[in-house]
Design an enzyme around this catalytic site. Structure first.
Site, PDB file in Angstrom:
ATOM      1  CE  LYS A  80      -3.656   1.706   2.732  1.00  0.00           C
ATOM      2  NZ  LYS A  80      -4.628   1.922   4.216  1.00  0.00           N
ATOM      3  CB  SER A 150      -8.027   4.149   2.864  1.00  0.00           C
ATOM      4  OG  SER A 150      -6.624   3.153   4.352  1.00  0.00           O
ATOM      5  CB  SER A 174      -8.054   1.433   5.082  1.00  0.00           C
ATOM      6  OG  SER A 174      -8.359   2.425   5.841  1.00  0.00           O
TER       7      SER A 174
END
Length: 402
Positions: A80, A150, A174
């Site tokens: 990420k 996210s 997330s």
């Protein structure tokens, strides 16, 4: 070589094929890059990907003698884009960090590299992993829908077989939400705060690293590498027919949709069909405000987490992040401390309740992935479990890992 296209392999399968000499890391990498090349125009899950660097890493891994190879030798992992990688930019989906190269690995990435992992690239995220406004990433199973956030890109690349493993993060939902929306396994261990070279990007209490895979075996592989150990060894003679499970719909249940309601009912039916005892449980009244305590901490911690960016480049920040700094919710210091105290009170009570069961089934999302990518969906069902983790803060390493 295996008859299965290499990109379709789970991490454990790929590791086996590479260790057996049936597949080189370079062949594996090229298969993944071909898959990415064909699918990325639709899914749009990569914030940064350098195919030449991927192939170079793969060739270097192939040169390592078998006796010197690590437990993740050649296994491809996506990261990420809020987690530092020394050879790739970390941009947080923010113009403030456009093209930023920290030149250092986060601890999690350093551990993976040392274990022999092939770091593929950086996956998309919402701004600073903290807003509901989605990136351009689409759900790989239906491009008209969100992949969640996210950790949008991390969930999508694993769900689309562009990577067998990806790292995400969670402050609200997330990791859990993209896991559900993309139909993959998502694990949010109860680790302490994430270090990004001496910084805590968001909540000092709520931030945790997350892991996505397509098999339970792969979760175990990563758990071993990260030394995630329980106090007791798992029961190797576990039998569903002799076990007790619980269903906890949570205090958020009025927000549930037909998809989640149906899935929960089906799960209960399957367990009972296999002889399990399934009970529905409730938390006591003094724990009904757990979601609010989570939100209180998240809102209050956001004031200091985003203050530097507010001072540097307020004009480039999402309005939600500005709201945190300007404290539009008027969260008092007393309310912040009270939330900490209440969560500390709640933890042993929750542990005692859940400890009576082999597993507890809870909703992960209100319903199936919403149509549209403007929003990443609701994390309403996730906050309870994000906040039910240790509150201790561990010292940050004083020495850089190069």
């Amino acid at each position: 070589m295996t008859q299965i296209k290499p990109y379709r392999l789970t991490a454990s399968q790929a590791r086996h094929e590479i260790c057996s000499g049936n597949l080189t890391v370079e062949q594996y990498a090229l298969s993944l890059l071909s898959r990415i090349n064909g699918r990325d125009p639709t899914v749009k899950a990569w914030a940064h990907l350098n195919p030449d660097l991927v192939v170079e890493q793969a060739r270097n891994l192939d040169r390592i003698a078998p006796e010197d190879r690590g437990p993740l030798h050649g296994v491809a992992i996506a990261v990420k884009d809020v987690i530092y990688t020394k050879d790739m930019p970390t941009q947080h989906n923010s113009p403030i960090y456009d093209g930023s190269h920290p030149r250092v690995d986060a601890a999690s990435v350093a551990i993976l590299r040392q274990a022999g992992a092939l770091i593929l690239g950086k996956t998309t995220t919402t701004e600073f992993a903290a807003t509901l406004k989605g990136p351009a990433t689409c759900n790989p199973h239906d491009p008209t829908r969100t992949p969640g956030g996210s950790s949008s890109g991390s969930g999508a690349v694993v769900g689309d077989m562009q990577a067998p493993i990806a790292l995400g993060t969670q402050t609200g939902g997330s990791t859990i939400r993209p896991g559900s929306y993309n139909g993959i396994y998502a694990m949010k261990p109860t680790w302490s705060s994430i270090s990004r070279e001496g910084q805590k990007l968001y909540s000092l209490i709520l931030d945790t690293l997350g892991i996505y895979t397509r098999s339970v075996e792969d979760l175990q592989l990563l758990a071993d590498v990260f030394h995630l150990e329980d106090d007791e060894m798992p029961d190797t003679n576990f039998d569903v027919a002799k076990s007790k499970f619980a269903v906890y719909k949570t205090m958020i249940w009025p927000s549930v949709g037909p998809g989640t309601e149906s899935a929960m009912e089906k799960a209960v039916q399957l367990l009972r069909k296999h002889g399990a005892l399934v009970e529905e449980i409730e938390f006591p009244m003094e724990l009904q405000d757990l979601p609010e305590w989570h939100l209180t901490i998240m809102k209050a911690d956001g004031r200091t987490a985003f203050l530097p960016y507010y001072r540097m480049a307020k004009q480039d920040m999402d309005p939600l992040l500005i709201d945190h700094v300007e404290d539009v919710w008027k969260v008092s210091h007393a309310a912040h401390l009270t939330a900490f105290d209440n969560i500390s009170m709640a933890r042993p009570k929750v542990d005692k309740i859940l400890g009576n069961y082999a597993a507890v089934l809870v909703p992960s999302v209100p319903d199936e992935a919403p149509v549209g990518i403007a929003s990443t969906g609701s994390a309403a069902f996730n906050g309870i479990w994000t906040v039910m983790r240790p509150l201790e803060r561990v010292p940050l390493p004083s020495k850089k890992i190069n």
